[in-house]
Write a protein that holds these residues in place. Structure first.
Motif, PDB file in Angstrom:
ATOM      1  N   GLU A  95       0.834  -1.206   0.000  1.00 39.27           N
ATOM      2  CA  GLU A  95       0.000   0.000   0.000  1.00 39.27           C
ATOM      3  C   GLU A  95       0.867   1.253   0.000  1.00 39.27           C
ATOM      4  O   GLU A  95       1.905   1.304   0.665  1.00 39.27           O
ATOM      5  N   GLY A  96       0.463   2.284  -0.764  1.00 35.06           N
ATOM      6  CA  GLY A  96       1.144   3.591  -0.745  1.00 35.06           C
ATOM      7  C   GLY A  96       2.492   3.639  -1.431  1.00 35.06           C
ATOM      8  O   GLY A  96       3.206   4.643  -1.359  1.00 35.06           O
ATOM      9  N   TRP A  97       2.875   2.567  -2.122  1.00 32.86           N
ATOM     10  CA  TRP A  97       4.223   2.488  -2.708  1.00 32.86           C
ATOM     11  C   TRP A  97       4.465   3.605  -3.739  1.00 32.86           C
ATOM     12  O   TRP A  97       5.512   4.242  -3.736  1.00 32.86           O
ATOM     13  N   ALA A 143       2.638  11.816 -12.453  1.00 34.30           N
ATOM     14  CA  ALA A 143       1.202  11.797 -12.751  1.00 34.30           C
ATOM     15  C   ALA A 143       0.542  10.618 -12.051  1.00 34.30           C
ATOM     16  O   ALA A 143      -0.597  10.720 -11.585  1.00 34.30           O
ATOM     17  N   ALA A 144       1.274   9.507 -11.942  1.00 31.55           N
ATOM     18  CA  ALA A 144       0.709   8.328 -11.288  1.00 31.55           C
ATOM     19  C   ALA A 144       0.467   8.615  -9.810  1.00 31.55           C
ATOM     20  O   ALA A 144      -0.576   8.249  -9.249  1.00 31.55           O
ATOM     21  N   ALA A 145       1.442   9.295  -9.158  1.00 28.69           N
ATOM     22  CA  ALA A 145       1.304   9.604  -7.730  1.00 28.69           C
ATOM     23  C   ALA A 145       0.133  10.562  -7.524  1.00 28.69           C
ATOM     24  O   ALA A 145      -0.656  10.404  -6.579  1.00 28.69           O
ATOM     25  N   GLU A 146      -0.028  11.558  -8.438  1.00 32.32           N
ATOM     26  CA  GLU A 146      -1.145  12.500  -8.317  1.00 32.32           C
ATOM     27  C   GLU A 146      -2.478  11.768  -8.462  1.00 32.32           C
ATOM     28  O   GLU A 146      -3.406  12.009  -7.688  1.00 32.32           O
ATOM     29  N   ALA A 147      -2.541  10.847  -9.444  1.00 26.73           N
ATOM     30  CA  ALA A 147      -3.784  10.082  -9.653  1.00 26.73           C
ATOM     31  C   ALA A 147      -4.097   9.259  -8.411  1.00 26.73           C
ATOM     32  O   ALA A 147      -5.251   9.182  -7.984  1.00 26.73           O
ATOM     33  N   ALA A 148      -3.055   8.671  -7.814  1.00 23.94           N
ATOM     34  CA  ALA A 148      -3.252   7.837  -6.634  1.00 23.94           C
ATOM     35  C   ALA A 148      -3.760   8.685  -5.464  1.00 23.94           C
ATOM     36  O   ALA A 148      -4.659   8.272  -4.726  1.00 23.94           O
ATOM     37  N   ARG A 150      -5.418  11.504  -5.640  1.00 27.76           N
ATOM     38  CA  ARG A 150      -6.817  11.878  -5.913  1.00 27.76           C
ATOM     39  C   ARG A 150      -7.749  10.737  -5.522  1.00 27.76           C
ATOM     40  O   ARG A 150      -8.779  10.954  -4.899  1.00 27.76           O
ATOM     41  N   ALA A 151      -7.323   9.510  -5.862  1.00 29.80           N
ATOM     42  CA  ALA A 151      -8.157   8.342  -5.543  1.00 29.80           C
ATOM     43  C   ALA A 151      -8.289   8.185  -4.027  1.00 29.80           C
ATOM     44  O   ALA A 151      -9.359   7.883  -3.513  1.00 29.80           O
ATOM     45  N   ASP A 152      -7.180   8.407  -3.294  1.00 26.18           N
ATOM     46  CA  ASP A 152      -7.175   8.302  -1.825  1.00 26.18           C
ATOM     47  C   ASP A 152      -8.158   9.293  -1.210  1.00 26.18           C
ATOM     48  O   ASP A 152      -8.973   8.930  -0.355  1.00 26.18           O
ATOM     49  N   SER A 153      -8.092  10.601  -1.685  1.00 25.03           N
ATOM     50  CA  SER A 153      -8.932  11.612  -1.054  1.00 25.03           C
ATOM     51  C   SER A 153     -10.404  11.429  -1.403  1.00 25.03           C
ATOM     52  O   SER A 153     -11.270  11.858  -0.671  1.00 25.03           O
TER      53      SER A 153
END
Ligand code: UD1
Ligand code: CA
Length: 476
Positions: free
Chosen positions: A453-455, A464-469, A471-474
């Motif tokens: 999780e959170g890797w 962009a992948a971290a930003e997408a992740a 957004r999904a978390d929030s």
């Protein structure tokens, strides 16, 4: 022996210089057979007592190429004396002394003279009761051929070779096709008289008609209506042209037998192929050697089959197969490659991007996508998942894979041979199967999946992948 016996002499000793080839001219193939092989196949239909082939240039290669398919043929070696007259003289000398029939002379480089034409030619000679009959043709461009010189009564007077012709003779449009029937005694009597005082310094067979006329005998001419039967191959332009005509004839023969050929211009079928009525051949298809296709099957477009058997109502699209057997109602392609020893059972399927070799695939079994199946036995009702591979080669030896009935493999299964999968067995996606799988077992070889999780947000911050992740978390 009776007057009605026949000997056939096929001339094949020349070098074929104009081909500019390492391969002797008469061995160049059209429709899956050497040029001279077509001549011998035709000769085989004419009920001759003797068939002789005169050889010299590359004689061993020619003999090796023909001996197996034409066991009854006698090979005669030409000596250092050049010319068609010498070639025929040696062949006549090789006949039994009591042979008293007719001699049909053919050229190894003229494959389009069919058995009907030649049979009628011999019959015409016999009916005319003359010592010699020539096959002639009236052509638009007589360049390179011997010309037929006729007398005031229109009878054949002699043949003059192009290189020895006067301008008036060269203007004659009736040419010597290079096919003749002689009474054997005519050849025995006149060939010893033929000299080599000519432009090429060769013993010309074509001098014989002039010698007969000198002695008051009549020489008959059979003028062929279809000029194509006289076409010879002297260079590669003529090779392609004669090959195209031969192919056209083969296609027409099958069309008349009930085969649909959608585009004859891009369909090439060897002489040895057999097709059943209601076969459909789609454009750009090549059928070679002993290929056979059963009724109702559709082959093509863009397909090449070499010595392959296609069953009733089967379909083969955009694929290539060599020495394979495709069962009734089976489907193959698009874009697959069936190598030697592949058999596909009834109702089976080899789909897209599949290669098979020495693989026996049972009735109703499917290899639908992206697979290699080599050195394998596959039972009935099997489904090999996308990208199933038989790893048959361990870098030293090839090994077999044996798959029972009703086996299903998961996508991307690697079967490391030698290995067996029992009836009804299954494999998980991505399995690497190194040990036998018992009947009814599920083989898994992939380690259980672990999610960290959170890797991404930790190790790829700012992407962009971290930003997408995030957004999904929030959003959760
Ligand atoms: C020959 C004829 C010519 C005719 C033409 C038809 C002669 C002299 N000329 O010419 O009138 O219009 O065929 O195609 O016959 N061969 C031998 N041994 C030899 C020379 C040739 O066996 O010493 C064979 C060749 O391999 C070939 C055939 O005889 O299969 C004809 O020889 P080629 O050199 O092609 O004769 P053309 O010049 O075409
Ligand atoms: Ca020739």
């Amino acid at each position: 022996m009776t007057q009605n016996t026949l000997a056939i002499i096929v001339l094949a000793a020349g070098q074929g210089t104009r081909m500019k080839s390492r391969l002797p001219k008469v061995l160049h193939p059209i429709a899956g057979r050497p040029l001279v092989g077509h001549v011998l196949a035709t000769a085989g239909h004419l009920h001759a007592e003797y068939i002789e082939v005169v050889v010299r240039h590359e004689r061993d290669r020619i003999v090796a190429a023909l001996a197996e398919d034409h066991p009854g043929v006698l090979f005669v070696d030409q000596d250092e004396i050049p010319g068609t007259g010498r070639a025929v003289q040696l062949a006549v000398d090789a006949l039994p002394a009591d042979f008293a029939g007719d001699v049909l002379v053919l050229s190894g480089d003229c494959p389009l003279a069919d058995a009907d034409t030649l049979g009628a030619f011999v019959a015409e000679h016999r009916a005319a009761d003359v010592p010699a009959t020539l096959m002639t043709a009236v052509v638009a461009d007589p360049t390179g051929y011997g010309r037929i010189v006729r007398d005031a009564d229109g009878d054949v007077d002699r043949i003059v070779e192009q290189k020895d012709a006067t301008p008036e003779e060269a203007a004659i449009h009736e040419i010597n096709a290079g096919m003749y029937v002689f009474r054997v005694e005519t050849l025995r009597r006149y060939l010893p008289e033929v000299g080599s005082e000519n432009a090429q310094g060769e013993m010309y067979l074509t001098d014989v008609p002039g010698l007969l006329r000198r002695d008051g005998a009549r020489v008959a001419a059979s003028v062929v209506a279809d000029v194509a039967v006289t076409y010879g191959v002297n260079d590669r332009v003529q090779l392609a042209e004669v090959g195209r005509i031969m192919n056209e004839r083969i296609l027409r023969r099958w069309q008349r037998e009930g085969v649909t050929i959608q585009d004859p211009a891009t369909t090439w079928i060897d002489d040895d192929v057999t097709l059943a009525p209601d076969v459909t051949i789609l454009p750009n298809t090549y059928l070679h050697r002993a290929t056979s296709i059963a009724t109702g099957a559709t082959v093509g477009p863009d397909t090449t089959l070499v010595s392959t058997e296609v069953g009733e109502d089967a379909e083969v699209r955009r694929s290539e197969a060599t020495l394979a057997v495709i069962g009734p109602r089976a489907t193959v392609g698009p874009f697959s490659y069936l190598r030697a020893g592949t058999t596909l059972g009834a109702d089976g399927k080899i789909g897209a991007y599949v290669e098979t070799k020495n693989a026996q695939i049972g009735d109703g079994s499917k290899v639908p996508h992206l697979s290699y199946v080599g050195d394998a036995t596959v039972g009935r009702g099997v489904n090999l998942g996308a990208s199933t591979i038989t790893a048959n080669y361990d870098d030293v030896n090839k090994h077999r894979t044996e798959i029972g009935d009703e086996v299903h493999t998961g996508s991307h299964t690697v079967l490391v041979a030698p290995v067996r999968l029992g009836d009804g067995a299954k494999t998980g996606a991505g399995a690497v199967v190194r040990k036998d799988v018992p009947a009814g077992a599920l083989a898994m070889s992939v380690a259980p999946q672990r999610n960290i999780e959170g890797w991404v947000e930790k190790n790829r911050a700012g992407t962009a992948a971290a930003e997408a992740a995030s957004r999904a978390d929030s959003a959760e």
